[in-house]
Each structure stands twice: as structure tokens, then as C-alpha cells.
Design a protein around this motif. Structure first.
Motif, short mmCIF file in Angstrom:
data_model
loop_
_atom_site.label_atom_id
_atom_site.label_comp_id
_atom_site.label_asym_id
_atom_site.label_seq_id
_atom_site.Cartn_x
_atom_site.Cartn_y
_atom_site.Cartn_z
N PRO A 1 0.81 -1.22 0.00
CA PRO A 1 0.00 0.00 0.00
C PRO A 1 0.85 1.28 0.00
CG PRO A 1 -0.92 -1.60 1.53
CD PRO A 1 0.38 -2.17 1.04
N LEU A 2 1.94 1.29 0.77
CA LEU A 2 2.77 2.50 0.86
C LEU A 2 4.10 2.34 0.11
CD1 LEU A 2 2.10 3.52 4.61
CD2 LEU A 2 0.95 4.35 2.55
N LEU A 3 4.03 1.71 -1.06
CA LEU A 3 5.25 1.47 -1.85
C LEU A 3 6.01 2.77 -2.12
CD1 LEU A 3 6.60 -0.90 -3.69
CD2 LEU A 3 5.59 0.37 -5.56
N ILE A 4 5.27 3.80 -2.51
CA ILE A 4 5.93 5.06 -2.88
C ILE A 4 6.27 5.87 -1.63
CG2 ILE A 4 5.65 7.18 -4.22
CD1 ILE A 4 3.52 5.51 -5.89
N GLU A 5 5.30 5.95 -0.70
CA GLU A 5 5.52 6.72 0.52
C GLU A 5 6.74 6.22 1.29
OE1 GLU A 5 2.67 5.59 -0.60
OE2 GLU A 5 0.98 6.90 -0.11
N ASN A 6 6.94 4.89 1.30
CA ASN A 6 8.06 4.31 2.06
C ASN A 6 9.30 4.08 1.19
OD1 ASN A 6 6.63 4.38 4.44
ND2 ASN A 6 5.94 2.27 4.33
N GLN A 7 9.31 4.71 0.04
CA GLN A 7 10.48 4.67 -0.86
C GLN A 7 10.95 3.26 -1.18
OE1 GLN A 7 12.64 7.34 1.58
NE2 GLN A 7 11.14 8.87 1.05
N LEU A 8 10.00 2.43 -1.60
CA LEU A 8 10.33 1.04 -1.91
C LEU A 8 10.28 0.75 -3.40
CD1 LEU A 8 8.33 -0.56 1.04
CD2 LEU A 8 10.82 -0.45 0.83
N THR A 9 10.16 1.79 -4.22
CA THR A 9 10.02 1.53 -5.66
C THR A 9 11.30 0.91 -6.25
OG1 THR A 9 10.62 3.81 -6.11
CG2 THR A 9 8.28 3.32 -6.14
N SER A 10 12.44 1.08 -5.57
CA SER A 10 13.68 0.49 -6.10
C SER A 10 13.65 -1.05 -6.01
CB SER A 10 14.90 1.02 -5.34
OG SER A 10 14.78 0.66 -3.99
N LEU A 11 12.70 -1.59 -5.25
CA LEU A 11 12.60 -3.06 -5.13
C LEU A 11 11.90 -3.68 -6.34
CD1 LEU A 11 11.48 -3.68 -1.42
CD2 LEU A 11 13.79 -3.65 -2.37
N VAL A 12 11.24 -2.84 -7.16
CA VAL A 12 10.41 -3.40 -8.24
C VAL A 12 10.88 -2.91 -9.61
CG1 VAL A 12 8.44 -3.55 -6.66
CG2 VAL A 12 8.63 -1.57 -8.15
N ASP A 13 10.48 -3.66 -10.64
CA ASP A 13 10.85 -3.29 -12.00
C ASP A 13 9.85 -2.33 -12.62
OD1 ASP A 13 13.22 -5.03 -12.58
OD2 ASP A 13 11.79 -6.53 -11.85
N ARG A 14 8.61 -2.39 -12.13
CA ARG A 14 7.54 -1.61 -12.73
C ARG A 14 6.50 -1.32 -11.66
NH1 ARG A 14 7.00 -1.06 -18.29
NH2 ARG A 14 4.85 -0.53 -18.75
N VAL A 15 5.88 -0.14 -11.76
CA VAL A 15 4.87 0.24 -10.76
C VAL A 15 3.49 0.24 -11.40
CG1 VAL A 15 4.09 2.09 -9.21
CG2 VAL A 15 6.54 1.64 -9.47
N LEU A 16 2.60 -0.55 -10.82
CA LEU A 16 1.20 -0.63 -11.27
C LEU A 16 0.31 0.00 -10.20
CD1 LEU A 16 -1.23 -1.69 -12.92
CD2 LEU A 16 -0.90 -3.92 -11.81
N ILE A 17 -0.49 0.96 -10.62
CA ILE A 17 -1.31 1.70 -9.66
C ILE A 17 -2.79 1.48 -9.92
CG2 ILE A 17 -2.01 4.07 -9.05
CD1 ILE A 17 0.98 4.74 -9.02
N THR A 18 -3.53 1.21 -8.84
CA THR A 18 -4.98 1.18 -8.93
C THR A 18 -5.48 2.58 -8.60
OG1 THR A 18 -5.00 0.35 -6.66
CG2 THR A 18 -5.35 -1.27 -8.41
N ASP A 19 -6.36 3.08 -9.44
CA ASP A 19 -6.77 4.47 -9.28
C ASP A 19 -8.27 4.64 -9.49
OD1 ASP A 19 -6.16 7.44 -9.26
OD2 ASP A 19 -7.11 7.23 -11.24
N CYS A 20 -8.88 5.38 -8.58
CA CYS A 20 -10.28 5.78 -8.76
C CYS A 20 -10.47 7.14 -8.10
CB CYS A 20 -11.23 4.73 -8.19
SG CYS A 20 -11.03 4.43 -6.43
N LYS A 21 -11.67 7.69 -8.22
CA LYS A 21 -11.92 9.01 -7.63
C LYS A 21 -11.86 8.91 -6.10
CE LYS A 21 -15.39 10.07 -11.04
NZ LYS A 21 -16.81 9.75 -11.06
N PRO A 22 -11.37 9.94 -5.43
CA PRO A 22 -11.33 9.92 -3.97
C PRO A 22 -12.69 9.59 -3.33
CG PRO A 22 -10.06 11.76 -4.79
CD PRO A 22 -10.71 11.14 -5.99
N ASP A 23 -13.77 10.12 -3.91
CA ASP A 23 -15.10 9.83 -3.33
C ASP A 23 -15.43 8.34 -3.43
OD1 ASP A 23 -15.50 12.40 -2.64
OD2 ASP A 23 -16.88 12.89 -4.28
#
Ligand code: ATP
Length: 204
Positions: free
Chosen positions: A114-136
Motif C-alpha cells: 500500500p505505501l510502496l511510494i511513501e516508504n520509498q520502496l520503488t527500487s525493489l520493483v521493475d515496474r509500478v502498477l497503480i490502482t486508481d479511482c476518484k477519492p469519493d
């Protein structure tokens, strides 16, 4: 052994678990940081021992398990304690995540954090896939599912990355406003792409 790792992330209630499940149905191994985070504080674990030594028995339930609610309350009120806890647990969680991705057998694997980006863990992965929807949509889905108030969900969202910043890190985005059948179809398309990327990687 999976040589190729897809990092799956997204805000609360954005559909990470749903998407992870669609990939699992395709035979892809999913390593879930939330599961690991629970394992590292199980009764008898080094993680729980150091938490008890630091915070005392007030954070231990009669059953011997961690009183998560109590701990959450303590770190919510005290930033220094939150930092202490993260310094204890994050390295253990990170080591386990790496070990589990290395042990995965599918052609590529998914590391759901869940906090891949916030906890600076993107260097562990080859590619980042994001699930996205409206905040509401996040608020209504997460509050329905967990019986939390909309206010609680909004507080959690405020502590997470905002939508635009998160999207800037994405290599791939799944729009979870779409009906589930279309979300599953998008997962199938990404799966073929990821298989190709993983196979090309192993040739080089
Ligand atoms: P959390 O961060 O809280 O763990 P999550 O990102 O894993 O949440 P899910 O649990 O997958 O999100 O989804 C939240 C809720 O929304 C679930 O009840 C799920 O069934 C529902 N949901 C997810 N995607 C869709 C969709 N495309 N259409 C309708 N409902 C959906």
C-alpha cells in the motif's frame, strides 16, 4: 524464481486486493506486504519482543498477541514513537519481501505494498502498477467494506500520497471506476505484457 517484479500500489480502497486477486487467478504469485507486516509481530517473533520491551505490557493482549488498536493510538499521538516503530519493523519487512520475491516461482511476481511510494520502496520493483479511482469512490468503498466512517477513511487518505503525485510514479494504471469485468480484462492485457517483459529480461 521470478526475475521480474511488479509493484502494485494505490490509495486505501482503490482496488489493490481486487486486482491482486485477478492476477492470482492467472497464476501470478502475489507477495502481500500487509500479510508480512502482520507476521513480523506474531507472538514469539523478534518484532513483538522488541515492541513489548519498548512499550511495555500495555500493548500486549491477554492472548499474547499485539494490541494493534492500542499501538495505533500510541503512535498516532506520538510521532517519535511512530518513527521508532518504523525503524524496528521496516527493515524486517523489507528483508522478508525481498526473500519472498526471490522465492516466487511464477514468471513474474507482484509485490503488493500500500505505501510502496511513501516508504520509498520503488527500487525493489521493475515496474509500478497503480490502482486508481476518484477519492469519493475510495471513501464510499472503503467505508462500506470496513464499517469505518467516511471521516476515518479521509484521515487515512490525508496521510497517504495525493492522487496526482502517486500517478506520476506509475508505469501502468488500472482505472477501478470501471466495472469489475473490465478491470479483469485490463489485468489480462497487462499480464501478457508483463510475461513478455519478464521473458525478455531472462533472455538478456
Ligand atoms: P485497502 O487499501 O483498504 O486494503 P484495496 O485497495 O485493497 O483496499 P479493495 O479491497 O480491492 O481495495 O476494494 C475496496 C472495495 O471496493 C471492495 O469491497 C471491492 O470489492 C470494491 N471494488 C474494487 N474494485 C471495484 C470495482 N471496479 N467495481 C466495484 N467495486 C469494486
Amino acid at each position: 524464481m521470478s526475475q521480474y517484479i511488479i509493484g502494485l500500489t494505490g490509495g486505501i480502497g482503490s482496488g489493490k486486493t481486487t486486482v491482486a486477486h485477478f492476477f492470482e487467478k492467472l497464476g501470478v504469485e502475489v507477495i502481500d506486504a500487509d500479510v508480512i507486516a502482520r507476521q513480523v509481530v506474531e507472538p514469539g517473533s523478534d518484532g513483538l519482543k522488541s515492541i513489548e520491551a519498548h512499550f511495555g505490557s500495555r500493548v500486549i493482549l491477554e492472548s499474547g498477541a499485539l494490541d494493534r488498536q492500542k499501538l495505533r493510538q500510541i503512535i498516532f499521538e506520538n510521532e517519535a514513537e511512530k518513527t521508532w516503530l518504523n525503524r524496528q519493523l521496516h527493515p524486517i519487512i523489507r528483508t522478508r519481501m525481498i526473500a519472498q520475491t526471490k522465492a516466487a516461482h511464477s514468471t513474474y511476481c507482484i509485490l503488493a505494498v500500500p505505501l510502496l511510494i511513501e516508504n520509498q520502496l520503488t527500487s525493489l520493483v521493475d515496474r509500478v502498477l497503480i490502482t486508481d479511482c476518484k477519492p469519493d469512490t475510495q471513501v464510499s468503498r472503503a467505508s462500506h467494506r470496513d464499517n469505518n466512517s467516511a471521516e476515518q477513511i479521509r484521515q487515512i487518505m490525508a496521510a497517504q500520497l495525493d492522487r496526482e503525485t502517486r500517478i506520476n510514479y506509475a508505469d501502468d494504471i488500472i482505472d477501478t471506476e470501471l466495472p469489475l469485468s473490465e478491470v479483469e480484462h485490463l489485468c489480462h492485457k497487462l499480464h501478457h505484457n508483463y510475461l513478455n517483459l519478464a521473458l525478455n529480461r531472462s533472455k538478456n
